[in-house]
Scaffold this active site. Structure first.
Site: not given
Length: 340
Positions: A116, A120, A179, A181-182, A217, A246
């Site tokens: 993915n 966010f 994460s 993805n940011t 996390k 994560n």
């Protein structure tokens, strides 16, 4: 039935559309008289021996739903019917954001995995609070992050905003700096900025009449040296614990078509099983079990969960395993814990 019929049908469609369809379906079924009781009867295990007290909170059982599934706190009451001992909502940001462009969610069926790069996507923390006010007794974790447009030097302000907004409506907090993805978010895992961020939240926490546990996390891609830094940071900031782990940016050992497996984003699911457990064991042993760990990553069977608990986790969470194996997995894990 789930794997043979339901999953085979759902996996024939776009995963993000299926996610929204599933939410609508669960909500519809739950509104049918007595269906909530039927689902609870099928999946919940109310054996008091499953109860756990971790970082001052009482969990009905140690199996939770990881963040990312119910980002906007839209379905936590209904999802708890499947037997989860706790639900983690988020990641939430101060302002609503659409996330990354679609297509951004990919199934790797041969690997029992998902990639993915959602970014966010959420409706903002205040929107989630409206629904959290309707909580019917579900133990809730609030996973918080920063908006994409917020530069890292101002990230503390975003985390503070989410902390203040959620404080009265969640049981514990999770600081998500892991994460992939940011853009540049993982830079906040470095020792100096992470210590400053956690100290700021702890100072705010200590001003409250009753404090809430704050957890961190972390990514599975950290080196042993970085994990030792995490242990030092937890001790220095006196946060309640760690969630390990994560999603990963590694693509090692995947069997799926490279055109699919090389998609940008975080990988979750079965390929993460071993590494996640390694991180849990390392943190537990090197810290001499100084703080609780929630184990998440690649739990697709009861044995996977038991291994994480034996490695040092106090609780476990599901996400990709829940999608691939169905709600029976929760019941199987709790049954195995009782017999272990």
């Amino acid at each position: 039935m789930y794997k043979l019929l339901v999953r085979s049908i759902l996996f024939g469609f776009d995963p993000e559309r299926v996610h929204h369809f599933t939410f609508k379906t669960i909500r519809f079924i739950n509104r049918i008289p007595l269906m909530s009781s039927v689902i609870k009867g099928m999946y919940r295990n109310n054996n008091p021996k499953l109860g756990r007290e971790v970082f001052g909170l009482k969990f009905k059982n140690p199996v939770g739903l990881a963040a990312g599934f119910d980002k906007d706190a839209k379905l936590f009451n209904e999802l708890s019917d499947f037997g989860f001992g706790f639900i983690e909502i988020g990641t939430l940001t101060p302002k609503p954001q659409a996330g990354n462009p679609k297509k951004r969610l990919f199934r790797l069926k041969k690997d029992n995995a998902i990639i993915n790069r959602m970014g966010f996507n959420n409706g903002g923390v205040e929107d989630a609070v409206k629904r959290l006010k309707k909580n019917k007794g579900v133990l809730i974790g609030g996973n918080i992050g920063k908006n994409k447009i917020t530069p890292n030097e101002n990230a503390v302000e975003d985390y503070n905003t989410c902390f203040d907004a959620l404080f009265d409506y969640v049981d514990y907090f999770v600081v998500n700096v892991s994460s992939p993805n940011t853009p540049n978010l993982r830079a906040l895992q470095d020792k100096e900025p992470l210590t400053a961020l956690l100290n700021t939240l702890q100072e705010k926490n200590l001003q409250k009449p009753k404090q809430k546990p704050i957890l961190l996390k972390i990514a599975p891609d950290l080196t042993n040296e970085q994990l030792l830094d995490i242990i030092d940071i937890v001790k220095e900031t006196k946060i309640a614990g760690v969630i390990a782990t994560n999603t990963t940016i590694s693509r090692e050992g995947l069997q799926s078509n490279p055109d699919l497996s090389n998609e940008t984003g975080g990988l979750s699911g079965k390929p993460l099983t071993v590494r996640s457990t390694e991180v849990i064991r390392f943190l537990s042993e090197q810290s001499n079990k100084a703080f609780p760990i929630i184990g998440v990553g690649g739990i697709h069977s009861a044995q996977d969960a038991i291994e994480k608990l034996e490695a040092g986790a106090s609780l476990v969470q599901l996400y990709t395993g829940f999608i691939y194996e169905g709600p029976k997995l929760i019941k199987d894990i709790n049954k195995a814990i009782l017999s272990n």
